[in-house]
Write a protein that holds these residues in place. Sequence first.
Motif, PDB file in Angstrom:
ATOM      1  N   ALA A 206     -18.338  -4.505 -26.966  1.00  0.00           N
ATOM      2  CA  ALA A 206     -18.523  -3.887 -25.792  1.00  0.00           C
ATOM      3  C   ALA A 206     -18.126  -4.911 -24.467  1.00  0.00           C
ATOM      4  CB  ALA A 206     -19.923  -3.645 -25.411  1.00  0.00           C
ATOM      5  N   THR A 207     -17.743  -6.093 -24.770  1.00  0.00           N
ATOM      6  CA  THR A 207     -17.237  -7.226 -23.790  1.00  0.00           C
ATOM      7  C   THR A 207     -15.954  -6.618 -23.150  1.00  0.00           C
ATOM      8  OG1 THR A 207     -17.985  -8.726 -25.339  1.00  0.00           O
ATOM      9  CG2 THR A 207     -16.531  -9.529 -23.601  1.00  0.00           C
ATOM     10  N   LYS A 208     -15.000  -5.591 -23.765  1.00  0.00           N
ATOM     11  CA  LYS A 208     -13.962  -4.964 -23.536  1.00  0.00           C
ATOM     12  C   LYS A 208     -14.199  -3.985 -22.423  1.00  0.00           C
ATOM     13  CE  LYS A 208     -11.763  -7.814 -27.085  1.00  0.00           C
ATOM     14  NZ  LYS A 208     -13.108  -8.643 -27.437  1.00  0.00           N
ATOM     15  N   TYR A 209     -13.863  -2.792 -23.152  1.00  0.00           N
ATOM     16  CA  TYR A 209     -13.627  -1.777 -22.141  1.00  0.00           C
ATOM     17  C   TYR A 209     -15.019  -0.919 -21.685  1.00  0.00           C
ATOM     18  CZ  TYR A 209      -8.700  -1.253 -23.222  1.00  0.00           C
ATOM     19  OH  TYR A 209      -7.317  -1.513 -23.450  1.00  0.00           O
ATOM     20  N   ILE A 210     -16.083  -1.255 -22.680  1.00  0.00           N
ATOM     21  CA  ILE A 210     -17.472  -1.003 -22.136  1.00  0.00           C
ATOM     22  C   ILE A 210     -17.856  -1.333 -21.043  1.00  0.00           C
ATOM     23  CG2 ILE A 210     -19.675  -0.413 -23.046  1.00  0.00           C
ATOM     24  CD1 ILE A 210     -17.599   1.298 -24.266  1.00  0.00           C
ATOM     25  N   GLY A 211     -17.824  -2.944 -21.017  1.00  0.00           N
ATOM     26  CA  GLY A 211     -18.325  -3.594 -19.840  1.00  0.00           C
ATOM     27  C   GLY A 211     -17.326  -3.472 -18.565  1.00  0.00           C
ATOM     28  N   GLY A 212     -16.055  -3.788 -19.022  1.00  0.00           N
ATOM     29  CA  GLY A 212     -14.923  -3.366 -18.204  1.00  0.00           C
ATOM     30  C   GLY A 212     -14.872  -4.376 -16.899  1.00  0.00           C
ATOM     31  N   HIS A 213     -15.708  -5.431 -16.755  1.00  0.00           N
ATOM     32  CA  HIS A 213     -15.406  -6.099 -15.644  1.00  0.00           C
ATOM     33  C   HIS A 213     -15.597  -7.743 -15.794  1.00  0.00           C
ATOM     34  CE1 HIS A 213     -17.228  -2.337 -13.788  1.00  0.00           C
ATOM     35  NE2 HIS A 213     -16.849  -2.899 -12.884  1.00  0.00           N
ATOM     36  N   SER A 214     -15.456  -7.987 -17.264  1.00  0.00           N
ATOM     37  CA  SER A 214     -15.297  -9.278 -17.648  1.00  0.00           C
ATOM     38  C   SER A 214     -16.206 -10.324 -17.118  1.00  0.00           C
ATOM     39  CB  SER A 214     -13.736  -9.986 -17.162  1.00  0.00           C
ATOM     40  OG  SER A 214     -12.618  -9.275 -17.722  1.00  0.00           O
ATOM     41  N   GLY A 242     -29.999  -9.523 -30.440  1.00  0.00           N
ATOM     42  CA  GLY A 242     -29.769  -8.256 -29.789  1.00  0.00           C
ATOM     43  C   GLY A 242     -29.522  -8.490 -28.433  1.00  0.00           C
ATOM     44  N   VAL A 243     -28.692  -7.544 -27.747  1.00  0.00           N
ATOM     45  CA  VAL A 243     -28.371  -7.771 -26.170  1.00  0.00           C
ATOM     46  C   VAL A 243     -29.511  -8.025 -25.227  1.00  0.00           C
ATOM     47  CG1 VAL A 243     -28.260  -5.135 -25.781  1.00  0.00           C
ATOM     48  CG2 VAL A 243     -26.761  -6.846 -24.614  1.00  0.00           C
ATOM     49  N   THR A 244     -29.318  -8.512 -24.443  1.00  0.00           N
ATOM     50  CA  THR A 244     -30.496  -8.761 -23.341  1.00  0.00           C
ATOM     51  C   THR A 244     -30.439  -7.598 -22.577  1.00  0.00           C
ATOM     52  OG1 THR A 244     -29.052  -9.942 -21.739  1.00  0.00           O
ATOM     53  CG2 THR A 244     -30.225 -11.278 -23.097  1.00  0.00           C
ATOM     54  N   PRO A 245     -31.688  -7.343 -21.638  1.00  0.00           N
ATOM     55  CA  PRO A 245     -31.769  -6.075 -20.866  1.00  0.00           C
ATOM     56  C   PRO A 245     -30.883  -6.395 -19.782  1.00  0.00           C
ATOM     57  CG  PRO A 245     -34.031  -6.965 -21.365  1.00  0.00           C
ATOM     58  CD  PRO A 245     -32.802  -7.984 -21.927  1.00  0.00           C
ATOM     59  N   PHE A 246     -30.717  -7.581 -19.060  1.00  0.00           N
ATOM     60  CA  PHE A 246     -29.692  -7.341 -18.123  1.00  0.00           C
ATOM     61  C   PHE A 246     -28.218  -7.240 -18.494  1.00  0.00           C
ATOM     62  CE2 PHE A 246     -26.686  -9.896 -15.060  1.00  0.00           C
ATOM     63  CZ  PHE A 246     -27.064  -9.141 -14.001  1.00  0.00           C
ATOM     64  N   ASN A 247     -27.813  -7.661 -19.547  1.00  0.00           N
ATOM     65  CA  ASN A 247     -26.432  -7.197 -20.158  1.00  0.00           C
ATOM     66  C   ASN A 247     -26.483  -5.891 -20.493  1.00  0.00           C
ATOM     67  OD1 ASN A 247     -25.544  -9.709 -19.704  1.00  0.00           O
ATOM     68  ND2 ASN A 247     -25.711 -10.500 -21.685  1.00  0.00           N
ATOM     69  N   ALA A 248     -27.528  -5.299 -20.992  1.00  0.00           N
ATOM     70  CA  ALA A 248     -27.360  -4.019 -21.215  1.00  0.00           C
ATOM     71  C   ALA A 248     -27.353  -2.969 -19.971  1.00  0.00           C
ATOM     72  CB  ALA A 248     -28.795  -3.398 -22.115  1.00  0.00           C
ATOM     73  N   TRP A 249     -27.845  -3.485 -18.958  1.00  0.00           N
ATOM     74  CA  TRP A 249     -27.737  -2.798 -17.528  1.00  0.00           C
ATOM     75  C   TRP A 249     -26.256  -2.930 -17.224  1.00  0.00           C
ATOM     76  CZ3 TRP A 249     -26.591  -4.290 -12.485  1.00  0.00           C
ATOM     77  CH2 TRP A 249     -27.142  -3.349 -11.675  1.00  0.00           C
ATOM     78  N   LEU A 250     -25.587  -4.082 -17.415  1.00  0.00           N
ATOM     79  CA  LEU A 250     -24.435  -4.345 -16.806  1.00  0.00           C
ATOM     80  C   LEU A 250     -23.203  -3.186 -17.580  1.00  0.00           C
ATOM     81  CD1 LEU A 250     -23.875  -8.068 -16.588  1.00  0.00           C
ATOM     82  CD2 LEU A 250     -23.916  -6.357 -14.702  1.00  0.00           C
ATOM     83  N   LEU A 251     -23.696  -3.233 -19.081  1.00  0.00           N
ATOM     84  CA  LEU A 251     -23.072  -2.150 -19.819  1.00  0.00           C
ATOM     85  C   LEU A 251     -23.066  -0.682 -19.274  1.00  0.00           C
ATOM     86  CD1 LEU A 251     -23.605  -4.017 -23.297  1.00  0.00           C
ATOM     87  CD2 LEU A 251     -21.342  -4.032 -22.098  1.00  0.00           C
ATOM     88  N   ILE A 252     -24.408  -0.610 -18.901  1.00  0.00           N
ATOM     89  CA  ILE A 252     -24.634   0.996 -18.573  1.00  0.00           C
ATOM     90  C   ILE A 252     -23.784   1.168 -17.197  1.00  0.00           C
ATOM     91  CG2 ILE A 252     -26.319   2.463 -17.372  1.00  0.00           C
ATOM     92  CD1 ILE A 252     -28.150   1.162 -19.294  1.00  0.00           C
ATOM     93  N   ARG A 253     -23.661   0.323 -16.614  1.00  0.00           N
ATOM     94  CA  ARG A 253     -22.869   0.357 -15.301  1.00  0.00           C
ATOM     95  C   ARG A 253     -21.479   0.507 -15.521  1.00  0.00           C
ATOM     96  NH1 ARG A 253     -21.310  -5.023 -12.206  1.00  0.00           N
ATOM     97  NH2 ARG A 253     -20.252  -5.110 -14.198  1.00  0.00           N
ATOM     98  N   GLY A 254     -20.921  -0.277 -16.437  1.00  0.00           N
ATOM     99  CA  GLY A 254     -19.681  -0.157 -17.055  1.00  0.00           C
ATOM    100  C   GLY A 254     -19.339   1.199 -17.284  1.00  0.00           C
ATOM    101  N   LEU A 255     -20.190   1.656 -18.364  1.00  0.00           N
ATOM    102  CA  LEU A 255     -20.161   3.029 -18.775  1.00  0.00           C
ATOM    103  C   LEU A 255     -19.777   4.180 -17.775  1.00  0.00           C
ATOM    104  CD1 LEU A 255     -22.400   3.341 -21.697  1.00  0.00           C
ATOM    105  CD2 LEU A 255     -19.776   3.300 -21.780  1.00  0.00           C
ATOM    106  N   ARG A 256     -20.304   3.834 -16.351  1.00  0.00           N
ATOM    107  CA  ARG A 256     -20.087   4.947 -15.569  1.00  0.00           C
ATOM    108  C   ARG A 256     -18.688   5.290 -15.107  1.00  0.00           C
ATOM    109  NH1 ARG A 256     -25.449   6.530 -15.683  1.00  0.00           N
ATOM    110  NH2 ARG A 256     -26.738   4.987 -14.918  1.00  0.00           N
TER     111      ARG A 256
END
Length: 392
Positions: A206-214, A242-256
């Motif tokens: 998810a580091t890649k396209y899911i996050g999308g912001h490096s 497991g992933v941290t809540p803050f990083n999960a939030w960043l990934l939700i942002r990336g998915l948009r």
Amino acid sequence: MLPEHDLSYILNELGEDRDQYFRAIAPPIMQTSNFAFKKVDDLRKVFEDEYSNYLYTRGLNPTVDILRKKLAALDGAEDCLVFNSGASAIFASVFANVQSGDHIVSVNKPYTWAQKMFDNTLPRFQVSTTYVDGTNIDNFERAIQPNTKVIYLESPNSWDYAIQDLKAVAQLARSKGIVTIVDNSYCTPLYQKPIELGIDMVLQSATKYIGGHSDVVAGVLTGSNAMMKKIFDNELLNMGNGVTPFNAWLLIRGLRTLPARLERITATTHKVIAHLQQHPLVEEVVFPLDPGFAQYDLARSQMKGACGLLTIVLQAKKMQEIVTFCESLRHIMMAVSWGGYESLIIPKCASLQPEAFDPAVRDHRMLRIYVGLEEPEYLIADLDQALAAVGR
């Protein structure tokens, strides 16, 4: 593939109960280590099954759960776990399904940390691995042993983009009770649906396209409810990865913005490829959805798209020519990974000592390019001036 309205629903609404957090558009980051209980019976129930409710953020967390629901739906899976890296997702998925004396069949040259696990870690527990050329289904059948428990796939891989016939491998594995796992980082859930083809578990960085912001490192694993609970109860909780809540939030942002980013990256990639294919110093461009690709028909049959990762083979007689090209780039950065906003390049010879370079070996002259969100003309101009520096 998902109808477009379903995709929009998943990315923008699924898992988000805005009535629970003041009708906020963006979900809150539940940055808490643990959760309180009013009743001893309630606490006892969660002790008995931590997968049933919130107890401690090493396990379940509300922000992470929003992400899990979205990623499971994108893959067409029953359930999802999110890890603190892609390597963690790989390790947990494999380790959960083998025991001492078991055997694994893997595609040749998988991701570095998958191969290190197969070669260095698992043999300590008497788990062996056979590597095969995954482009031929017969190779899998020949490699299977009575104690084979896992078939590990990576389709396409991230250098020469070798592809496996996922449906055929899944059918073979199921006929013998073998678990199949595929790394889908290259395509993302938008461009390839391995679970629809019969694969048991799908993972991606998810580091890649899911996050999308490096700016975040994470890994995704999807599959059945039973398999995800099995891994949660053991590998995830025991290793605490497991992933941290803050990083999960960043990934939700990336998915948009995932569909919009992939669409732009794909369009730019085709322009870059067309230009590079005409350059006299570029011997070959390797890209799975190029008609000249050896497995083009299979790629088209199981992939909707191919995003922004491609490989070029330079006509270089010396390693210094490749070094000059890379170090002459002004805007494309030299770095590992891909999937962010920025374009990147990595030469395969960076893993070699200069005296080991052999221009007769095609792999030594490979460079992997990731096309980001920049304008195509901006990238083409940078590539041209760097190639011109080689020719001087």
